[in-house]
Design an enzyme around this catalytic site. Structure first.
Site: not given
Ligand code: PLP
Length: 383
Positions: A73, A200, A325
């Site tokens: 983001t 990640g 999510c």
């Protein structure tokens, strides 16, 4: 209570044990600030730069083009605002942008704000699987195209090389590669992206680390200011342990990608066999072929969507619905709505995303447990 089954890999994977150990080792042994000029600082700096090189090698770019961020983001915001605002200043005009509502809110959000700043966005149409329809490409040449590699909801893989045929070398392509990386084999087209983003926690690194590949030839001005870290592009003290964890998780995910691809094919088949045997009316929103093969998007017509997630959760099935999510709220998927699906059908949809190392027995069990839960919901709806 029966064992819970985690089917939400696209939302995030738990950190891998070997990656966590690497993180802890570096945090313990190289705890200094990597910007400090003493020996301990230089040690931490060495670890950080080695992680940067490892990530650069895997993402086929220069070391200096890797910017570590807190996740995708932040990286999407950094890239889109940084490139568009700087280019507009240099060109002395507002920009023409092309994207689509298949993009994650991390991309759509900045684009909406850039629209408010006066930049023009052409939103491409989507097909029913959320693949970008290049037939809706605008006539005017875009300054920037934001097109993801693969879609987080339906698993659609976007037509990157065909899109590249449509743009000139003056156009900047920004790619959210979050869902493709580690799941798909590397696509040479990605080398053409002037900005590329990974996260990640989607492939076994801890949460809170991602990277933006920002090509050295792209116009860019940082949107946050502070020290000169990472060439001033993302100021703030860097974390060598998180960067190394990201590098290791990325290496492992890319090494295991080919195995996972085959394994997910088998697991998806096993899962869907069990499900469709009991629920033949289920609709599939994932592409029949060529998509992310860990991603299964399902709609159960005539079911009350509000009951879906709580029922599945109570039955030990950890799946996702829509954009939950990212927001934690059970809103229907904006991606499914953008494909033209009605709100009640979007409400009655779930995404199942399979994890690496799942086996076909687990997949069959998950499919039959889902089938049982859905049959029960249909029985309730009939009463
Ligand atoms: N882009 C895509 C395609 C995603 O799936 C996600 C997370 O779900 C993001 C961006 C945001 O990533 P992060 O959680 O690292 O901010």
């Amino acid at each position: 209570m029966s064992q819970r089954i985690y089917l939400d890999a696209n939302a995030g994977l738990p950190v891998r044990t070997e990656v966590l150990e690497e993180y802890l080792r570096i945090e313990r042994d190289f705890g200094a600030n990597p910007a400090s000029l003493h020996r301990a600082g230089r040690g931490a700096q060495g670890v950080l730069e080695s992680a940067r090189s490892r990530v650069a090698a895997l993402l086929r770019c220069e070391d200096s083009e890797v910017v570590f961020t807190s996740g995708a983001t932040e990286a999407c915001n950094l890239a889109l605002f940084g490139i568009v605002r700087c280019s507009a200043q240099v060109l002395g005009r507002k920009l023409r942008l092309v994207s689509s509502l298949a993009e994650h809110p991390a991309v759509v959000g900045p684009l909406r704000l850039l629209q408010l700043e006066g930049h023009h966005v052409d939103w491409l149409h989507l097909d029913v699987y959320a693949t970008n329809d290049l037939g809706s490409w605008p006539e005017d040449a875009p300054d920037l195209v934001a097109m993801q590699w693969a879609n987080n909801e339906t698993g659609a893989v976007q037509p990157l090389s065909q899109m590249l045929d449509l743009i000139s070398s003056d156009s900047v392509w920004f790619c959210d590669a979050v869902q493709g990386i580690g799941k798909l084999a590397w696509n040479e087209s990605l080398c053409e992206a002037r900005g590329l983003v990974i996260s990640g926690h989607k492939f076994g690194a801890p949460k809170g680390i991602g990277a933006l590949v920002l090509k050295n030839d792209v116009l860019f001005e940082a949107t946050i200011v502070g020290g000169g870290h990472q060439g001033g592009r993302r100021p703030g003290t860097e974390n060598p342990a998180l960067a190394s964890a990201l590098a290791l998780a990325l290496e492992l995910a890319m090494q295991e990608q080919a195995f996972n691809l085959k394994n997910w094919d088998r697991c998806r088949l096993a899962f869907l066999q069990e499900l469709t045997r009991a629920i033949p009316d289920v609709q599939f929103n994932h592409p029949p072929k060529g998509g992310l093969n860990n991603t299964i998007s399902l709609t159960f017509p005539n079911l009350d969507g509000r009951l879906l997630l709580p029922t599945l959760d109570a039955d030990g099935l950890e799946v996702s619905a829509g954009s939950a999510c990212s927001s934690g709220s059970p809103t229907p998927s904006t991606v499914l709505l953008a494909t033209g699906m009605t709100q009640p059908l979007a409400n009655a949809s779930i995404r199942v995303s399979l994890c690496p190392k799942m086996d076909t027995l687990d997949a069959s069990l998950a499919g039959s447990r889902l089938a049982t839960a859905i049959s029960r919901l249909y029985d309730v709806a009939k009463r």
